[in-house]
Write a protein that holds these residues in place. Structure first.
Motif, PDB file in Angstrom:
ATOM      1  N   ARG A  33     -95.783 -28.470  21.896  1.00 35.01           N
ATOM      2  CA  ARG A  33     -96.112 -27.277  21.111  1.00 35.01           C
ATOM      3  C   ARG A  33     -95.082 -27.043  20.005  1.00 35.01           C
ATOM      4  N   ALA A  34     -93.820 -27.337  20.294  1.00 35.17           N
ATOM      5  CA  ALA A  34     -92.801 -27.232  19.246  1.00 35.17           C
ATOM      6  C   ALA A  34     -93.104 -28.227  18.129  1.00 35.17           C
ATOM      7  N   THR A  35     -93.623 -29.392  18.511  1.00 37.94           N
ATOM      8  CA  THR A  35     -93.980 -30.401  17.516  1.00 37.94           C
ATOM      9  C   THR A  35     -95.032 -29.865  16.548  1.00 37.94           C
ATOM     10  N   ARG A  87     -95.489 -26.793  15.728  1.00 39.34           N
ATOM     11  CA  ARG A  87     -94.839 -25.828  14.826  1.00 39.34           C
ATOM     12  C   ARG A  87     -94.086 -26.550  13.711  1.00 39.34           C
ATOM     13  N   VAL A  88     -93.365 -27.598  14.078  1.00 40.86           N
ATOM     14  CA  VAL A  88     -92.588 -28.331  13.074  1.00 40.86           C
ATOM     15  C   VAL A  88     -93.511 -28.973  12.045  1.00 40.86           C
ATOM     16  N   ALA A 133     -93.456 -28.360  26.651  1.00 37.88           N
ATOM     17  CA  ALA A 133     -93.163 -27.391  25.598  1.00 37.88           C
ATOM     18  C   ALA A 133     -92.874 -28.083  24.272  1.00 37.88           C
ATOM     19  N   SER A 134     -92.326 -29.298  24.336  1.00 38.34           N
ATOM     20  CA  SER A 134     -91.946 -29.952  23.087  1.00 38.34           C
ATOM     21  C   SER A 134     -93.166 -30.320  22.254  1.00 38.34           C
TER      22      SER A 134
END
Lengths: 483, 483
Positions: A205-207, A209-210, A202-203
């Motif tokens: 995909r969060a990356t 976004r960031v 998941a991180s």
């Protein structure tokens, strides 16, 4: 100091202003009461290292916890003994002991005694790990660990990077470097993107976004892996859109958190070479296996990456939180991450400044507990501990396969075992999980694999014994509807 | 277990495969040798807390350090005593003791004894601080500290957030939240940007690079502060370009690292309200002053922010690394940061998951040392320690002003004093700085202020005594060319 001189008179005046006749606040001095509570705090920490932890834990209702801790912030202070009482009686019983050998959910942890103890030295030494000038000795030690990891991966001798707070930070710093290099080379040609499978952590995909970039999704094979052909197809499909994004990197996985899947790194690397793409590998969990020859064999192709991250707090026996980020060519990271400010003018940039290799500036020298433990026990002990966890997972998978009530869903590539209890509904999985967690027998939490609710066991602790795992299968077999 | 049953026979087979008759690797057990080295490691840490540190430090040549530490990674291990010898003799002497009371460069640190000691409990407890389910007790304690900070700032009771690794991570997480909310509300209207002064911390500019957004530069006043009129002018100028960026936030400062400047938060907040912009305040250093009534007075307007960050490892007496991120409306952060993955299905999202409020997932419960110290000593002790550092800076500034050889360049807003030794060249500043660092007298490092090389002193340590600072002025006055 002569009180009749000008400077002396000034000092007398300042002392009066400052009330220096009052005792130094005891927060910053070592007095008798400090001596007493230090024993209490350290004694408790040793107890936590030395004795088995109570695997039953559970949070009281949130409002009860909130009330309890609201009372801990007061004008006069509770004193260390009362604060420690609350720690023992309320805080710790409502936190999962992540290093309990029967905690097999998510990715547990299993720090060595030496690594844990050394964290106190790190805190007590007030080392600034951001730049060489301030923390040379600590950084030199950390860099040896990074070099060890780089050489285990087969990267050239110049490989290096920095320890960061976690896998998210490692992925972000590496992919920002990749984008920076891409933009330097090609300029801005439209919306940017990196490619990743739907199974990545998941991180990742969060990356995206960031960083405000898109993700080009790559299909996985039946073992949840990215393959060369699938990557090529995904990149071609994205390009065929006409309005396709400008892809600058591939974020591959070496040991997905869900299934422990290792992408076909050799094939993926070949596609990256063809297309001039940066290859970053998120190995937060799985790349720990580099430390044993048997583990390394499973990670073929890792020698081709441009950067990788691995979290020693997951499976390299270090306490929270510690992630290693290694670049093939660290110079490329410097140009993306160096921070400059007037107050940093005096920082010597000719030495190794960890703040030049990732998105951080102030930094705990968080690689030191791992360094100290590695220096103490040696790399053979790490290989042995690693092999033990892999062998335990293998033995458990064999037991699952041999048991008539279970289906093994994926032969473990590393130490994650996915299996199905025949005849169980998703609710059965969850209920058994909750019931055994409550009793303190084990923490095993279901996950989703190919759309189905299944059981998942992740073994990172050398103290997890097969003797205690196999009976769990009989327990599950006897529980609920027949298999 | 009956060795004649099926399961029993299986277990005998597994034990044989795994070689369980060999001793458990000692890395994960507490035996006699562990007992011995634990004493040595803890004893050293206590010595570091208890005795004054040697302020003279200096790295040997990089290649010497590299050679020394290269030998520490070996197959068989050095044992903890040899590793500790290298720590004592090589590592620590080549790291600056950041909490030495005469270390006045950059932003030093001054952790309390209780905070330092408690870090060992955090490590030994293997608490996963990422979500409520795993770390409820720890998170409830951390949240009280965040609530305390929020209420000191005058934010409503629902304010909250998470502890992250540093000021960079805090700025990034807050500004990603701001951008997310902006895009939800307005959609994508072109290149995105936030406004910031040229004086903001280098990490804010690094944040823009990571997020791939532009920075609208705002002129500072003669005290290095952002004012309402300057912000309005900068926003108007950017918009007049026609091709101007879509501004989503203002990143203001409460205590710049270079000069300790506090932006005119009340004026800036008014402009943000007018234009519908998110106001984030980077208070990594300066917002620590919230803990004393006198400090709070200097931070008027902070009650208007949407988010702020403060690093307790700078001036709130916590060990590295620890940054607090607080949102006025934490719900907005959740929608920007929540990570989802199949293996996270079982995570209860109805409780407070720190991973929903910032860019991280695995997380050390790094707010706990501050919580423990605050619970132990009480908020009055924090106010007292804070006031002492502010008063020391004030007294030092007065001494600078009264001394004929010096010009005070900026009346300290908090605890940073900028001053000029009359008659000194930039090289004189640097040479005096190096010479006194070498002798272990003090670490004071020059910086640039309004284009000029000047001296900079930053006081965050209650043990820094004015009696030892004032004589430094006489020393500088007597050194080098006449004033």
């Amino acid at each position: 100091m002569d009180a009749t001189s000008d400077t002396g008179r000034e000092l007398v005046r300042y002392r009066t202003i400052l009330g220096y006749r009052r005792a130094m606040p005891s927060m910053h001095t070592w007095d008798e009461s400090t001596e007493l509570f230090a024993h209490s705090v350290i004694g408790y920490a040793i107890e936590r290292c030395r004795l088995p932890k109570d695997p039953r834990w559970g949070a009281p209702q949130a409002d009860v916890l909130v009330d309890t801790f609201a009372r801990t912030i007061s004008a006069g202070g509770l004193g260390a003994h009362e604060a420690m009482r609350i720690v023992r009686e309320v805080m710790i019983p409502s936190c999962r002991p992540m290093d309990d050998p029967m905690n097999l959910a998510y990715v547990p942890t299993a720090p060595t005694v030496a690594a844990t103890m050394f964290d106190l030295v790190v805190s007590a030494s007030s080392i600034f790990g951001g730049n060489w000038e301030a923390g040379a000795g600590a950084i030199a030690a950390e860099n040896q660990v990074l070099r060890w990891l780089g050489s285990l991966a087969g990267l050239p001798e110049g490989a290096g990077g920095a320890f960061v707070s976690g896998g998210s930070a490692a992925n972000l710093s590496a992919l920002v470097t990749a984008r920076h290099q891409h933009l330097e080379r090609h300029g801005r040609r439209g919306r940017l993107a990196f490619a990743a499978t739907t199974e990545v952590h998941a991180s990742v995909r969060a990356t995206a976004r960031v960083m405000d970039v898109d993700v080009v999704p790559v299909e996985v094979d039946d073992r949840d892996r990215m393959t060369g052909p699938a990557l090529r197809a995904a990149l071609d499909a994205a390009a065929r859109d006409g309005e396709g994004p400008d892809v600058f990197a591939v974020a591959a996985s070496a040991g997905t958190t869900n299934a422990g899947a290792i992408d076909r790194l050799d094939e993926v690397a070949e596609v990256c070479r063809e297309r001039g793409l940066w290859l970053h590998v998120d190995g937060a969990y799985g790349l720990a296996a580099l430390c044993s020859p048997d583990g390394r064999r499973r990670l073929a192709g890792i020698e081709h990456v441009d950067s990788f991250g691995v979290d020693p707090h997951k499976w390299l026996f270090a306490p929270y939180d510690c992630a290693a980020l290694v670049y093939r060519d660290p110079g490329l990271a410097t140009s993306a991450h160096s921070q400059h400010g007037a107050y940093l003018d005096a920082v010597d940039r000719s030495e190794w400044n960890p703040s030049d290799y990732a998105y951080h500036l102030s930094r705990r020298a968080r690689g030191l507990p791992l360094w100290f433990s590695l220096a103490t026990y040696g790399t053979d002990a790490y290989a042995e501990a690693m092999d033990r966890t892999i062998a335990t997972a293998r033995a458990f998978a064999d037991a699952v396969e041999a048991h008539p009530a279970f289906d093994l869903l994926l032969d473990p590539e590393l130490s994650i075992v996915l299996f199905r209890r025949r005849g169980w509904s998703p609710d059965d999985h969850r209920e058994w999980s909750r019931s055994r967690a409550k009793d303190g027998v084990t923490l095993i939490v279901p996950t989703t694999f190919h759309g189905e609710t299944v059981m998942r066991v992740c073994i990172v602790n050398p103290r997890t014994e097969i003797d205690r795992l196999v009976p769990l299968l009989d327990d599950m077999a006897a529980w609920g509807p027949p298999a």
